[in-house]
Scaffold this motif. Structure first.
Motif, PDB file in Angstrom:
ATOM      1  N   VAL A 161      46.550  31.509  54.383  1.00  0.00           N
ATOM      2  CA  VAL A 161      47.588  32.326  53.665  1.00  0.00           C
ATOM      3  C   VAL A 161      47.951  30.632  53.083  1.00  0.00           C
ATOM      4  O   VAL A 161      48.354  30.820  51.796  1.00  0.00           O
ATOM      5  CB  VAL A 161      49.008  32.906  54.794  1.00  0.00           C
ATOM      6  N   GLY A 162      47.865  29.609  54.237  1.00  0.00           N
ATOM      7  CA  GLY A 162      48.084  28.208  53.117  1.00  0.00           C
ATOM      8  C   GLY A 162      47.547  27.841  52.476  1.00  0.00           C
ATOM      9  O   GLY A 162      47.180  27.030  51.538  1.00  0.00           O
ATOM     10  N   LEU A 163      46.211  28.862  52.112  1.00  0.00           N
ATOM     11  CA  LEU A 163      45.141  27.529  51.553  1.00  0.00           C
ATOM     12  C   LEU A 163      45.507  28.526  49.661  1.00  0.00           C
ATOM     13  O   LEU A 163      46.488  29.044  49.627  1.00  0.00           O
ATOM     14  CB  LEU A 163      44.021  28.464  50.983  1.00  0.00           C
ATOM     15  N   PRO A 164      45.602  27.364  48.568  1.00  0.00           N
ATOM     16  CA  PRO A 164      45.924  27.718  47.401  1.00  0.00           C
ATOM     17  C   PRO A 164      45.392  29.473  46.990  1.00  0.00           C
ATOM     18  O   PRO A 164      44.352  29.390  47.206  1.00  0.00           O
ATOM     19  CB  PRO A 164      44.908  27.123  46.387  1.00  0.00           C
ATOM     20  N   ASP A 165      45.997  30.359  46.123  1.00  0.00           N
ATOM     21  CA  ASP A 165      46.168  31.516  45.672  1.00  0.00           C
ATOM     22  C   ASP A 165      44.821  31.111  44.790  1.00  0.00           C
ATOM     23  O   ASP A 165      45.742  30.484  43.173  1.00  0.00           O
ATOM     24  CB  ASP A 165      47.050  32.450  45.495  1.00  0.00           C
ATOM     25  N   TRP A 166      43.991  31.404  44.427  1.00  0.00           N
ATOM     26  CA  TRP A 166      42.756  31.022  43.430  1.00  0.00           C
ATOM     27  C   TRP A 166      42.797  32.389  42.676  1.00  0.00           C
ATOM     28  O   TRP A 166      41.938  32.229  41.274  1.00  0.00           O
ATOM     29  CB  TRP A 166      41.259  31.009  43.534  1.00  0.00           C
ATOM     30  N   ALA A 167      43.586  33.185  42.563  1.00  0.00           N
ATOM     31  CA  ALA A 167      43.285  34.587  41.895  1.00  0.00           C
ATOM     32  C   ALA A 167      43.699  33.898  40.892  1.00  0.00           C
ATOM     33  O   ALA A 167      43.044  34.271  39.514  1.00  0.00           O
ATOM     34  CB  ALA A 167      44.257  35.361  42.812  1.00  0.00           C
ATOM     35  N   LYS A 168      44.755  33.862  40.319  1.00  0.00           N
ATOM     36  CA  LYS A 168      45.820  33.334  38.815  1.00  0.00           C
ATOM     37  C   LYS A 168      44.106  32.116  38.222  1.00  0.00           C
ATOM     38  O   LYS A 168      44.632  32.747  37.169  1.00  0.00           O
ATOM     39  CB  LYS A 168      47.150  32.764  38.704  1.00  0.00           C
ATOM     40  N   ALA A 169      44.548  31.492  39.301  1.00  0.00           N
ATOM     41  CA  ALA A 169      43.111  30.783  37.769  1.00  0.00           C
ATOM     42  C   ALA A 169      41.468  30.597  37.705  1.00  0.00           C
ATOM     43  O   ALA A 169      40.883  30.796  37.100  1.00  0.00           O
ATOM     44  CB  ALA A 169      42.882  29.642  39.188  1.00  0.00           C
ATOM     45  N   ASP A 170      41.530  32.354  38.794  1.00  0.00           N
ATOM     46  CA  ASP A 170      39.990  32.647  38.414  1.00  0.00           C
ATOM     47  C   ASP A 170      39.793  33.481  37.438  1.00  0.00           C
ATOM     48  O   ASP A 170      38.629  33.410  36.590  1.00  0.00           O
ATOM     49  CB  ASP A 170      40.091  33.772  39.299  1.00  0.00           C
ATOM     50  N   MET A 171      40.936  34.020  36.675  1.00  0.00           N
ATOM     51  CA  MET A 171      41.298  35.214  35.755  1.00  0.00           C
ATOM     52  C   MET A 171      41.525  34.138  34.345  1.00  0.00           C
ATOM     53  O   MET A 171      40.879  34.390  33.286  1.00  0.00           O
ATOM     54  CB  MET A 171      42.619  36.046  36.241  1.00  0.00           C
ATOM     55  N   ASP A 172      42.080  32.978  34.445  1.00  0.00           N
ATOM     56  CA  ASP A 172      42.856  32.371  33.371  1.00  0.00           C
ATOM     57  C   ASP A 172      40.662  31.680  33.116  1.00  0.00           C
ATOM     58  O   ASP A 172      40.247  31.915  31.651  1.00  0.00           O
ATOM     59  CB  ASP A 172      43.182  31.321  33.657  1.00  0.00           C
ATOM     60  N   LEU A 173      39.362  31.006  34.338  1.00  0.00           N
ATOM     61  CA  LEU A 173      38.415  30.620  33.464  1.00  0.00           C
ATOM     62  C   LEU A 173      37.918  31.661  33.082  1.00  0.00           C
ATOM     63  O   LEU A 173      37.246  31.719  31.842  1.00  0.00           O
ATOM     64  CB  LEU A 173      37.785  29.828  34.861  1.00  0.00           C
ATOM     65  N   ALA A 174      37.906  32.743  33.698  1.00  0.00           N
ATOM     66  CA  ALA A 174      37.013  33.960  33.534  1.00  0.00           C
ATOM     67  C   ALA A 174      37.421  34.213  31.738  1.00  0.00           C
ATOM     68  O   ALA A 174      36.730  34.654  30.709  1.00  0.00           O
ATOM     69  CB  ALA A 174      36.950  34.720  34.091  1.00  0.00           C
ATOM     70  N   SER A 175      38.870  34.712  31.010  1.00  0.00           N
ATOM     71  CA  SER A 175      38.905  34.623  30.201  1.00  0.00           C
ATOM     72  C   SER A 175      38.698  33.384  29.126  1.00  0.00           C
ATOM     73  O   SER A 175      38.492  33.775  28.076  1.00  0.00           O
ATOM     74  CB  SER A 175      40.188  34.729  29.701  1.00  0.00           C
ATOM     75  N   VAL A 176      39.289  32.481  29.727  1.00  0.00           N
ATOM     76  CA  VAL A 176      38.119  30.894  29.123  1.00  0.00           C
ATOM     77  C   VAL A 176      37.357  31.219  28.146  1.00  0.00           C
ATOM     78  O   VAL A 176      37.196  30.291  26.944  1.00  0.00           O
ATOM     79  CB  VAL A 176      39.265  29.819  29.664  1.00  0.00           C
TER      80      VAL A 176
END
Length: 547
Positions: free
Chosen positions: A190-205
């Motif tokens: 749980v302490g690891l960064p949540d990459w879900a939001k960054a993942d979606m941003d990269l895909a959309s970009v």
């Protein structure tokens, strides 16, 4: 980690474009830091487009003044000066057409290269973004799968073993210790960064960049083909002396000139904005993911050197130790508890499978979280945008400038050519329709050959113009001197069509060889024949053939 790793260094043209003055529409200086959401920064890029629009207005104004002066120029009345002027105008139009064609070919070649380079740069950017997106998706998938196994699968096995080992307190304490280790693993994940939001941003970009690049590439490809076609058709119109084709190409040239300057403004704004980003890309990235991922993690992936510690080292180490401890406990229970409680073997083996899969996920997670993979994607994206992409845009800017120059030359040459063609047609209209050496009369005579009973070389018809008047009078050979008949035969090359048409004896000679505009339309052999006439013939014709 190798210390000889190549770092990102912006090329010289990035700093050159970054040094361009940034001014908003109120002519106030603006900071050149890349801030696409700031209104003043957007106006500074729009100001560059306005500069290109101003250049377009100046170009069109100069063309309008030039065309006005050309229309108001008076025609020289002197014949000799007029002929020299036509010759100079024709030479000027020829050189202008050649220059415009060469510049257009160079511009189209530069444009194709710049369009390809820009497309390659954007493709490298999107490829790197999708690759980084797959890495982050893999990290998120491994974390979610491991946490799900620890929460659901391991918890169910431990609950059933707790019922089986209810009579043995030491075994129950071992199960409680394993549950504590499992909670510790979940806490580290749980302490690891949540990459879900960054993942979606990269895909959309990446998707947005790929779509925009496709339409941009297609638009410039059509513009390059349009420029080449207009240039070729303009040259064809000059060669064929077609006024309607030249007029059409002039209108298309004005449209293409507007498109060239408009594309220059858009390219210049895009190049300057991208250069502002390429000077300090880490600064913009930090501002975008602020509050989602820590600054130390961004620095770890952007720079990826030995001076920076791995921010995932501690949680991954605790994860590994917890799994190792749980593996040892399961091995002890399989060795000592199964002989006493045979029904516990199934759950113990299930826990062992969960721990083995979690350990495999740990190794994959360690490899994916290493900075070398994402840093390579980052460097590839920066090289694609700041090297190939901006370089291609600069070549497209050069294409727009060359195309504008080429079509400006073309728009200056076409009116002169149009005027020259009109003047030539007017000269043909001023000719005497009865002139036997008039090209238009010869063409009309060939078209009406089927309707003529005797196509004469020299007009001898009466004012009535009837069919019977076109018949040559029958004159006996004895009525005219033999020398007259021989001269007449030699004049027309012994052609049987004219052997029975007396020129000398009938009193209607052809126009004087010294009159205008026929003096340049007689061959040297004809003039020599006329000049070799006898004195009797000269008295017969009077002063028609006198110089």
């Amino acid at each position: 980690m190798s210390s000889s790793r190549v770092d990102y260094i912006a090329p010289w043209w990035i700093y050159w474009l970054h040094s361009f003055p940034h001014v908003n529409l109120r002519l106030q200086p603006v900071d050149n830091s890349f801030e696409p959401e700031d209104g003043d920064y957007q106006q500074s890029l729009l100001f560059l487009g306005c500069v290109a629009a101003t250049a377009l207005g100046v170009n069109l104004l100069c063309l309008a003044v030039y065309l006005s002066c050309l229309c108001c120029r008076r025609k020289d009345d002197d014949d000799g000066a007029e002929a020299d002027g036509k010759k100079n105008t024709s030479r000027c139009v020829t050189w202008a057409a050649v220059s415009a064609g060469l510049v257009t070919c160079v511009a189209v070649g530069v444009g194709f290269y710049g369009n390809s380079e820009t497309n390659d740069g954007v493709y490298q950017l999107t490829y790197s973004l999708y690759n980084a997106n797959n890495t982050l998706s893999g990290v998120d998938s491994l974390v979610s799968t491991t946490m799900g196994n620890m929460k659901s699968g391991l918890h169910q096995h431990l609950a059933r073993l707790d019922e089986i080992f209810a009579t043995r307190g030491d075994y129950v304490q071992t199960l409680q210790f394993m549950q504590k280790m499992a909670n510790n693993v979940i806490e580290q994940l749980v302490g690891l960064p949540d990459w879900a939001k960054a993942d979606m941003d990269l895909a959309s970009v990446a998707k947005m960049a790929a779509d925009m690049e496709y339409y941009r590439w297609l638009a410039y490809l059509l513009l390059l083909i349009l420029d080449l076609i207009i240039c070729l058709l303009a040259c064809l119109g000059l060669a064929k002396r077609s006024r309607w084709l030249l007029t059409t190409m002039m209108l298309c040239g004005v449209l293409t000139l507007i498109l060239s300057w408009a594309s220059l403004g858009a390219q210049l704004a895009a190049a300057v904005g991208t250069s502002d980003f390429c000077v300090a890309p880490d600064k913009f990235i930090l501002s975008q993911i602020k509050g989602v991922i820590g600054t130390d993690i961004v620095h770890y992936y952007v720079y990826c050197n030995q001076t920076l510690s791995n921010p995932y080292q501690q949680p991954l180490t605790l994860f590994q130790r917890s799994l190792t401890t749980m593996q040892i406990q399961i091995q002890s229970l399989l060795l000592f508890a199964v002989p006493l409680f045979p029904t516990a073997e199934r759950d113990l083996v299930g826990i062992q499978h969960v721990l083995n899969s979690s350990e495999a996920s740990l190794h994959q997670l360690t490899a994916l979280l290493d900075c070398r993979g994402l840093n390579k994607d980052y460097l590839d994206a920066m090289v694609g945008v700041c090297y190939d992409g901006v370089e291609g845009v600069l070549y497209l800017c050069l294409f727009s400038v060359l195309a504008a120059c080429a079509f400006t030359i073309m728009l200056c040459a076409i009116p002169k050519a149009w005027r020259q063609i009109a003047s030539s047609e007017q000269d043909y209209d001023d000719m005497d329709e009865e002139d036997p050496f008039n090209p238009r009369r010869n063409r009309m005579g060939s078209q009406n050959q089927n309707h003529s009973t005797l196509p004469s070389f020299c007009s001898y018809s009466s004012s009535m113009g009837s069919h019977d008047s076109l018949q040559p009078p029958v004159v006996p050979l004895s009525g005219a001197p033999l020398g007259d008949y021989m001269n007449q035969t030699a004049l027309f090359g012994g052609n049987p069509r004219f052997e029975n048409v007396p020129l000398i004896g009938r009193g209607s000679p052809p126009p004087s060889i010294y009159s205008q505009p026929y003096r340049n339309r007689y061959s040297p052999s004809m003039r020599a024949t006329y000049l070799s006439m006898t004195e009797e013939q000269r008295r017969h014709f009077g002063n028609d053939f006198q110089a």
